[in-house]
Design a protein around this motif. Sequence first.
Motif, PDB file in Angstrom:
ATOM      1  N   ARG A  75       0.802  -1.222   0.000  1.00  0.00           N
ATOM      2  CA  ARG A  75       0.000   0.000   0.000  1.00  0.00           C
ATOM      3  C   ARG A  75       0.836   1.273   0.000  1.00  0.00           C
ATOM      4  O   ARG A  75       0.612   2.193  -0.792  1.00  0.00           O
ATOM      5  CB  ARG A  75      -0.902   0.054   1.246  1.00  0.00           C
ATOM      6  N   ARG A 125      11.494   3.786   3.598  1.00  0.00           N
ATOM      7  CA  ARG A 125      11.076   2.807   4.625  1.00  0.00           C
ATOM      8  C   ARG A 125      12.295   1.976   5.003  1.00  0.00           C
ATOM      9  O   ARG A 125      13.041   1.537   4.123  1.00  0.00           O
ATOM     10  CB  ARG A 125       9.979   1.904   4.092  1.00  0.00           C
ATOM     11  N   GLN A 156       0.767   7.173   7.310  1.00  0.00           N
ATOM     12  CA  GLN A 156      -0.291   6.249   7.739  1.00  0.00           C
ATOM     13  C   GLN A 156      -1.111   6.912   8.851  1.00  0.00           C
ATOM     14  O   GLN A 156      -2.344   6.839   8.852  1.00  0.00           O
ATOM     15  CB  GLN A 156       0.324   4.941   8.244  1.00  0.00           C
ATOM     16  N   ARG A 187       4.695   0.874  14.469  1.00  0.00           N
ATOM     17  CA  ARG A 187       4.876   2.290  14.127  1.00  0.00           C
ATOM     18  C   ARG A 187       3.533   2.922  13.766  1.00  0.00           C
ATOM     19  O   ARG A 187       3.318   4.118  13.936  1.00  0.00           O
ATOM     20  CB  ARG A 187       5.857   2.419  12.973  1.00  0.00           C
ATOM     21  N   VAL A 188       2.607   2.097  13.244  1.00  0.00           N
ATOM     22  CA  VAL A 188       1.267   2.609  12.908  1.00  0.00           C
ATOM     23  C   VAL A 188       0.572   3.080  14.181  1.00  0.00           C
ATOM     24  O   VAL A 188      -0.020   4.166  14.230  1.00  0.00           O
ATOM     25  CB  VAL A 188       0.430   1.511  12.211  1.00  0.00           C
ATOM     26  N   ARG A 241      -1.625  -5.833  12.790  1.00  0.00           N
ATOM     27  CA  ARG A 241      -0.983  -7.114  12.471  1.00  0.00           C
ATOM     28  C   ARG A 241       0.109  -7.414  13.499  1.00  0.00           C
ATOM     29  O   ARG A 241       0.790  -6.490  13.975  1.00  0.00           O
ATOM     30  CB  ARG A 241      -0.351  -7.009  11.074  1.00  0.00           C
ATOM     31  N   GLN A 243       3.570  -8.030  14.370  1.00  0.00           N
ATOM     32  CA  GLN A 243       4.800  -7.685  13.632  1.00  0.00           C
ATOM     33  C   GLN A 243       5.871  -8.748  13.916  1.00  0.00           C
ATOM     34  O   GLN A 243       6.863  -8.488  14.602  1.00  0.00           O
ATOM     35  CB  GLN A 243       5.292  -6.299  14.060  1.00  0.00           C
ATOM     36  N   PRO A 281      -4.523  -1.132   9.176  1.00  0.00           N
ATOM     37  CA  PRO A 281      -3.611  -0.520   8.193  1.00  0.00           C
ATOM     38  C   PRO A 281      -3.278  -1.438   7.031  1.00  0.00           C
ATOM     39  O   PRO A 281      -2.777  -0.976   6.004  1.00  0.00           O
ATOM     40  CB  PRO A 281      -2.347  -0.237   9.030  1.00  0.00           C
ATOM     41  N   GLY A 282      -3.560  -2.761   7.184  1.00  0.00           N
ATOM     42  CA  GLY A 282      -3.117  -3.718   6.187  1.00  0.00           C
ATOM     43  C   GLY A 282      -1.616  -3.922   6.315  1.00  0.00           C
ATOM     44  O   GLY A 282      -0.929  -3.038   6.829  1.00  0.00           O
ATOM     45  N   PRO A 283      -1.097  -5.042   5.899  1.00  0.00           N
ATOM     46  CA  PRO A 283      -1.822  -6.203   5.396  1.00  0.00           C
ATOM     47  C   PRO A 283      -2.560  -6.931   6.528  1.00  0.00           C
ATOM     48  O   PRO A 283      -2.029  -7.055   7.619  1.00  0.00           O
ATOM     49  CB  PRO A 283      -0.703  -7.088   4.814  1.00  0.00           C
TER      50      PRO A 283
HETATM   51  C1  NCD Z   1       1.993  -1.214   8.070  1.00  0.00           C
HETATM   52  C2  NCD Z   1       3.475  -1.016   8.099  1.00  0.00           C
HETATM   53  O1  NCD Z   1       4.205  -1.444   7.223  1.00  0.00           O
HETATM   54  O2  NCD Z   1       3.909  -0.382   9.060  1.00  0.00           O
HETATM   55  N1  NCD Z   1       1.431  -1.304   6.820  1.00  0.00           N
HETATM   56  C3  NCD Z   1       1.206  -0.165   6.101  1.00  0.00           C
HETATM   57  O3  NCD Z   1       2.072   0.641   5.920  1.00  0.00           O
HETATM   58  N2  NCD Z   1      -0.033   0.022   5.631  1.00  0.00           N
HETATM   59  C4  NCD Z   1       1.504  -2.215   9.024  1.00  0.00           C
HETATM   60  C5  NCD Z   1       2.008  -3.610   8.941  1.00  0.00           C
HETATM   61  O4  NCD Z   1       2.925  -3.963   8.207  1.00  0.00           O
HETATM   62  O5  NCD Z   1       1.485  -4.418   9.708  1.00  0.00           O
END
Ligand code: NCD
Length: 328
Positions: A75, A125, A156, A187-188, A241, A243, A281-283
């Motif tokens: 995403r 990232r 996000q 981090r979300v 999710r 992590q 936030p996905g996935p």
């Molecule tokens: C998140 C991330 O990578 O921090 N996804 C995202 O950016 N939409 C959340 C995650 O990976 O679980």
Amino acid sequence: MTSTGLEHRPAPAGAGRFSSSSRHLLGLEGVPREALLTWLDEAAAWRARLRGGAPLPQALAQVIVVSAFFEDSTRTRMSFEIAARQLGATVAGFSAAGSSVSKGESLLDTLRTLAAMGLHVLVMRHPSAGAAALAAGALPCAVVNAGDGAHEHPTQGLLDLLTLRDAWQGRFAGRRIVIVGDIAHSRVARSAIFGLRTLGVDITVAGPPSLMPRDVGSLGVTHAPELEPALDGADAAMALRLQRERMESGLVPEAGDYARRWALTPARVARMAADAVVLHPGPMNRGIEIAPEVADGPRARVLDQVANGVAVRCAVLVRCAAAQRIAA
Ligand code: NCD
């Protein structure tokens, strides 16, 4: 990708510090209320243009945007690149896999190599907290943090705020959200907590004790030992999710045990306010942190979050590129 071992180190001092004239967006910690609301207004304006279907103003013509992803992404990377292309930027993407990182090149050497190609905005990232701040300190370009370890994911956070602003008819103060799951490595969650707190939202976090941050007491949130009572009357829930890539092996919960206690199921979300919404936030890992019926149900705003992500990234890229041009 393989762990660097740096993920859980605190970010360097000032890693998320905000300045309204900054050409960087590194975090939402310390971003004042008015600045957050301005970001949301700008994103909403881009969203209206995106929905209108006419070609967007080429606000990024002559701007080179590089997306450098040292961790996997669907995403975030796609939406930054789609936003940048629609605004007329020259966009190049870089993945650590398949690059000279695998030949032993250091992060700074890799970043300086990218900068030497004349880029204006670096979207980055990385698995290490503070990596985007390191880049911002070392490179002449604007830097947008697209997720640094377990530290922050500010775009996000902004798209979550925009999604909630729609659901809550523009009023944040006095609302209550439950963030459930792996708070310690998310981090979300951190970016959402910083933004939501600034806007006066009451935040409850819930999840296995081993996945609560050590500093949960200093985050300005309520920690609920049980999910069900925390959801009673809440205005939103955000599932996260697990992590696994950031966990020490002993911390990884068994999926079935986790789902039984912490998954957002239809019975659990029925405890929330009648108009409450569900974010992720996905996935998504369906059946673990969120039941398929909830993920696809009427309260879910997961795909709205994705669509809002493109608008937020238009706003952020345009602002950072403009500040970079003034600074350059
Ligand atoms: C998140 C991330 O990578 O921090 N996804 C995202 O950016 N939409 C959340 C995650 O990976 O679980």
